[in-house]
Write a protein that holds these residues in place. Structure first.
Motif, PDB file in Angstrom:
ATOM      1  N   ASP A 151       0.876  -1.226   0.067  1.00 22.18           N
ATOM      2  CA  ASP A 151       0.087   0.019   0.044  1.00 22.18           C
ATOM      3  C   ASP A 151       0.866   1.234  -0.088  1.00 22.18           C
ATOM      4  O   ASP A 151       1.753   1.577   0.862  1.00 22.18           O
ATOM      5  CB  ASP A 151      -1.128  -0.042   1.030  1.00 22.18           C
ATOM      6  CG  ASP A 151      -1.958   0.927   1.214  1.00 22.18           C
ATOM      7  OD1 ASP A 151      -2.077   1.927   0.237  1.00 22.18           O
ATOM      8  OD2 ASP A 151      -2.647   1.329   2.227  1.00 22.18           O
ATOM      9  N   PRO A 152       0.970   2.068  -1.033  1.00 25.49           N
ATOM     10  CA  PRO A 152       1.856   3.345  -0.898  1.00 25.49           C
ATOM     11  C   PRO A 152       1.410   4.543  -0.196  1.00 25.49           C
ATOM     12  O   PRO A 152       2.014   5.284   0.282  1.00 25.49           O
ATOM     13  CB  PRO A 152       1.419   3.912  -2.242  1.00 25.49           C
ATOM     14  CG  PRO A 152      -0.001   3.408  -2.898  1.00 25.49           C
ATOM     15  CD  PRO A 152       0.107   1.936  -2.097  1.00 25.49           C
ATOM     16  N   THR A 153       0.045   4.225   0.411  1.00 23.71           N
ATOM     17  CA  THR A 153      -0.634   5.019   1.486  1.00 23.71           C
ATOM     18  C   THR A 153      -0.809   4.359   2.824  1.00 23.71           C
ATOM     19  O   THR A 153      -2.018   3.960   3.179  1.00 23.71           O
ATOM     20  CB  THR A 153      -1.636   5.841   1.123  1.00 23.71           C
ATOM     21  OG1 THR A 153      -2.767   5.028   0.729  1.00 23.71           O
ATOM     22  CG2 THR A 153      -1.342   6.981   0.111  1.00 23.71           C
ATOM     23  N   PRO A 154      -0.063   3.969   3.679  1.00 20.08           N
ATOM     24  CA  PRO A 154      -0.225   3.030   4.640  1.00 20.08           C
ATOM     25  C   PRO A 154      -1.119   3.993   5.842  1.00 20.08           C
ATOM     26  O   PRO A 154      -0.960   4.993   5.930  1.00 20.08           O
ATOM     27  CB  PRO A 154       1.198   2.746   5.501  1.00 20.08           C
ATOM     28  CG  PRO A 154       2.181   3.887   4.626  1.00 20.08           C
ATOM     29  CD  PRO A 154       1.681   4.215   3.619  1.00 20.08           C
ATOM     30  N   ALA A 187       8.413   2.851  -6.074  1.00 17.10           N
ATOM     31  CA  ALA A 187       8.076   4.097  -6.528  1.00 17.10           C
ATOM     32  C   ALA A 187       9.061   4.469  -7.716  1.00 17.10           C
ATOM     33  O   ALA A 187       8.623   4.882  -8.946  1.00 17.10           O
ATOM     34  CB  ALA A 187       8.091   4.980  -5.594  1.00 17.10           C
ATOM     35  N   ILE A 188      10.346   4.035  -7.627  1.00 23.40           N
ATOM     36  CA  ILE A 188      11.222   4.494  -8.866  1.00 23.40           C
ATOM     37  C   ILE A 188      10.870   3.523  -9.789  1.00 23.40           C
ATOM     38  O   ILE A 188      11.019   4.177 -10.856  1.00 23.40           O
ATOM     39  CB  ILE A 188      12.735   4.213  -8.282  1.00 23.40           C
ATOM     40  CG1 ILE A 188      12.975   4.894  -7.069  1.00 23.40           C
ATOM     41  CG2 ILE A 188      13.566   4.270  -9.370  1.00 23.40           C
ATOM     42  CD1 ILE A 188      14.411   5.158  -6.423  1.00 23.40           C
ATOM     43  N   HIS A 189      10.682   2.274  -9.668  1.00 21.78           N
ATOM     44  CA  HIS A 189      10.158   1.443 -10.677  1.00 21.78           C
ATOM     45  C   HIS A 189       8.853   1.890 -11.353  1.00 21.78           C
ATOM     46  O   HIS A 189       9.007   1.640 -12.560  1.00 21.78           O
ATOM     47  CB  HIS A 189      10.223  -0.098 -10.015  1.00 21.78           C
ATOM     48  CG  HIS A 189       9.966  -1.166 -11.322  1.00 21.78           C
ATOM     49  ND1 HIS A 189      10.686  -1.347 -12.293  1.00 21.78           N
ATOM     50  CD2 HIS A 189       8.720  -1.951 -11.380  1.00 21.78           C
ATOM     51  CE1 HIS A 189      10.062  -2.247 -13.037  1.00 21.78           C
ATOM     52  NE2 HIS A 189       8.902  -2.446 -12.346  1.00 21.78           N
ATOM     53  N   GLY A 190       8.096   2.111 -10.453  1.00 20.42           N
ATOM     54  CA  GLY A 190       6.894   2.746 -11.175  1.00 20.42           C
ATOM     55  C   GLY A 190       6.940   4.065 -11.811  1.00 20.42           C
ATOM     56  O   GLY A 190       5.862   4.742 -12.224  1.00 20.42           O
TER      57      GLY A 190
END
Length: 404
Positions: free
Chosen positions: A61-64, A305-308
């Motif tokens: 989850d990018p927003t825990p 996040a870097i990969h995406g």
């Protein structure tokens, strides 16, 4: 079957062998200090998977959510507390006979149940049953310990009363609905955590081994760092391009620098004057390990996040600053406890925390943040090494010889 004369004495001797603690075949150095046995290291294996299960609660989850982070912190404390109880027993009792090993194998089954039950919290029964097994075995070991001195008997009584009360509350949690169980777990664990402090006067007179306990606690920190590295490796895609390979290398600098700092600290040869019963030293490692676990997860999110090619969320950046601060402040506490309160150390730790927070609040680009973070942590490791070397040179030569 016919009962013969003398069978009673034979069974009594057999029961005595099963109950009494025999001297251990432990490894000691030339100074007489204990080191971890092979069986103790085997006991650590299952906790690698337990920590992985705990950090997996956060997922990708990018927003825990704050509730999820609090749950992970609570579960981590539970896992480490289950482990450290046996480390404390092993540092005071050197039993390594057949009944002891069988009991520890049973405790390993309990640790496995904890690992499997992490995902089911709070409704499943695997976690509380596993915890009851691990802590129940610890209580049996203390009952079996048969301390010979009055000081040891008083310390053992402290553990049996406090831990036994907490164990009963955990047992009672099995009889209530799932949504009520966390209240029982928190209450029981809080009683257990408070027990060493309530009995501090007695336990401080029953000191731990000054080499064995720091060594065992340090080995758990290595397990936490291993979980961090595993989490980072899981975020790197198959057949990474040059940018992702560089990203992985930059991310690896952070746990490597943290290992460098911790290893430099524990192998410095500077004596830990205020270890005594070990409570402050071990409790500081709870917050230290929790900070490292969350820091490892945020590093994984940064790599994702870097990969995406997406900005790093505000929540992850806040968690990055918070987990780094938790690790840094805990490290400062260990420094003060082991060495002394000094202005240079305080300024160095404060600068590191301020620098990490500045990056977390001001930089949203995950790649730039990773570059700057790895630079700050690596620089912090270098300065800490210089600081510790300076402190070591101030110590009395006789004091260093006694601990080297």
């Amino acid at each position: 079957m016919r009962w013969r004369r003398g069978d009673g004495a034979r069974w009594t001797r057999l029961a005595g062998r099963l109950i009494a603690v025999r001297p251990a075949a432990t490894v000691v150095d030339e100074s007489g200090h204990r080191h971890a046995t092979w069986f103790e290291l085997f006991f650590d294996v299952i906790f690698v998977f337990a920590l992985a299960a705990v950090v997996d609660r956060l997922g990708d989850d990018p927003t825990p959510r704050p509730g999820g982070v609090v749950a992970v912190l609570g579960l981590f404390l539970l896992v480490q507390w289950a482990w450290v109880g046996h480390a404390y027993y092993a540092t005071r009792y050197e039993a390594d006979d057949l009944p002891h090993r069988l009991l520890l194998l049973f405790a390993l089954l309990g640790a496995g149940a904890i690992t499997l039950g992490v995902d089911e919290v709070p409704d499943g029964e695997m976690l509380p049953v596993g915890y009851l097994i691990v802590r129940g075995v610890l209580l049996l070991l203390y009952i079996r310990g048969r301390p010979q001195t009055r000081v040891a008997r008083a310390g053992t009584a402290v553990y049996l009363i406090g831990f036994g009360f907490g164990w009963l509350i955990w047992l009672a949690s099995l009889a209530v609905p799932g949504h009520l169980r966390p209240a029982f777990w928190i209450t029981g664990t809080a009683i257990e955590l408070a027990t060493p402090w309530i009995g501090y006067r007695w336990l401080s007179r029953w000191p731990v081994d000054v080499r064995h306990l720091p060594e065992r606690v340090g080995q758990f920190i290595i397990i936490v760092l291993g979980s961090t590295v595993a989490n980072l490796l899981a975020t790197v895609p198959d057949h990474p391009d040059q940018k992702m390979a560089l990203t992985a290398a930059l991310a690896a600098i952070v746990p490597a620098a943290i290992w460098w700092i911790y290893a430099t600290f524990v192998t410095s040869g500077i004596p830990i004057h205020r270890l005594r019963g070990g409570q402050p030293y071990a409790y500081l490692h709870y917050s230290l390990g929790a900070g490292l676990l969350l820091l490892g997860w945020t590093l994984g999110q940064t790599v994702r996040a870097i990969h995406g090619e997406i900005p790093l969320s505000h929540e992850v950046r806040l968690l990055l600053g918070g987990s780094s601060t938790l690790w840094i402040v805990s490290g400062l506490g260990l420094y003060w406890l082991s060495i002394r309160v000094s202005l240079p150390a305080t300024l160095l730790f404060g600068f590191a925390a301020a620098a990490v927070w500045a990056l977390a609040l001001a930089v949203s680009s995950p790649f730039l943040l990773l570059v700057l973070l790895s630079t700050v942590i690596a620089g912090y490791a270098a300065l800490f090494t210089v600081l510790l070397g300076s402190e070591r040179s101030r110590q009395a030569p006789g004091e260093l010889t006694a601990t080297d």
